[in-house]
Design an enzyme around this catalytic site. Sequence first.
Site, mmCIF file in Angstrom:
data_model
loop_
_atom_site.group_PDB
_atom_site.id
_atom_site.type_symbol
_atom_site.label_atom_id
_atom_site.label_comp_id
_atom_site.label_asym_id
_atom_site.label_seq_id
_atom_site.Cartn_x
_atom_site.Cartn_y
_atom_site.Cartn_z
ATOM 1 N N CYS A 78 -0.514 -4.721 -3.297
ATOM 2 C CA CYS A 78 0.488 -3.700 -3.580
ATOM 3 C C CYS A 78 1.600 -3.752 -2.518
ATOM 4 O O CYS A 78 2.385 -4.694 -2.519
ATOM 5 C CB CYS A 78 -0.182 -2.335 -3.693
ATOM 6 S SG CYS A 78 0.845 -1.164 -4.578
ATOM 7 N N HIS A 170 -4.791 -2.705 -6.663
ATOM 8 C CA HIS A 170 -5.652 -2.341 -5.520
ATOM 9 C C HIS A 170 -7.105 -2.754 -5.769
ATOM 10 O O HIS A 170 -7.912 -1.912 -6.170
ATOM 11 C CB HIS A 170 -5.597 -0.820 -5.297
ATOM 12 C CG HIS A 170 -4.300 -0.338 -4.748
ATOM 13 N ND1 HIS A 170 -4.072 -0.222 -3.398
ATOM 14 C CD2 HIS A 170 -3.170 0.052 -5.368
ATOM 15 C CE1 HIS A 170 -2.842 0.235 -3.204
ATOM 16 N NE2 HIS A 170 -2.267 0.407 -4.386
ATOM 17 N N GLU A 172 -9.363 -3.082 -3.767
ATOM 18 C CA GLU A 172 -10.266 -2.401 -2.823
ATOM 19 C C GLU A 172 -10.698 -1.029 -3.352
ATOM 20 O O GLU A 172 -11.542 -0.375 -2.743
ATOM 21 C CB GLU A 172 -9.581 -2.264 -1.445
ATOM 22 C CG GLU A 172 -8.511 -1.191 -1.333
ATOM 23 C CD GLU A 172 -7.187 -1.552 -2.005
ATOM 24 O OE1 GLU A 172 -7.088 -2.623 -2.658
ATOM 25 O OE2 GLU A 172 -6.246 -0.739 -1.901
HETATM 26 N N1 GLN Z 1 5.602 1.845 -3.762
HETATM 27 C C1 GLN Z 1 5.154 1.296 -2.507
HETATM 28 C C2 GLN Z 1 6.241 0.495 -1.826
HETATM 29 O O1 GLN Z 1 7.179 0.112 -2.470
HETATM 30 C C3 GLN Z 1 3.930 0.422 -2.706
HETATM 31 C C4 GLN Z 1 2.826 1.243 -3.322
HETATM 32 C C5 GLN Z 1 1.449 0.937 -2.832
HETATM 33 O O2 GLN Z 1 1.238 0.118 -1.926
HETATM 34 N N2 GLN Z 1 0.488 1.614 -3.395
HETATM 35 O O3 GLN Z 1 6.179 0.267 -0.641
#
Ligand code: GLN
Length: 191
Positions: A78, A170, A172
């Site tokens: 992410c 995610h 995890e």
């Molecule tokens: N929206 C976040 C970003 O742009 C990432 C979201 C996340 O890691 N759950 O940094």
Amino acid sequence: MRIGVLALQGNFREHLAMLAHCGVQGSEVRTVEELAATDGLIIPGGESTTVGKLMARYGLDAAIRERVARGMPVFGTCMGLILIAREIEGSDQPCLGLMDVTVRRNAFGRQVDSFECDLEVAGFAPPPVRAVFIRAPYITRVGENVEVLATFEGRVVLARQKNILGAAFHPELTSDRRIHQFFLDLIAGSR
Ligand code: GLN
């Protein structure tokens, strides 16, 4: 095998718990010294603008780039995927530029800020991987050396470039160990 989890902000604890579930003791990385004591690094979810700035402040950006150039495996989930990308659409926020991909932040839009789905991952036996997306990015361009491992509705959400693995979701946050095990196998050199 010593696995570090970047612990400047975000959900690093869940990665440490997943590593323990895989039988591996992970360690929190906040300094260049702690990075030096690891064989592979996980960059968790969180807020990419904040963590990008903190990495630069602590000299971790340069240290991570240097280690990865010498072959250290890195896994971004992410926010971590955003930070390892070569390019972030419409943004000049600091990132590591390790993987030859372009990412779009918060790419799934407001209505589906957060959602779960089943993903078929290349090379994985059934069942599919349950994937949790939280204000997730996706990959809009992949370079020649990047292997697409999973897509969701045509969007690239899991990809690998040699020892660099990036997930828009995610892994995890579920009890399925297979994506972390895939990364551990990269470190062990068995993939
Ligand atoms: N929206 C976040 C970003 O742009 C990432 C979201 C996340 O890691 N759950 O940094």
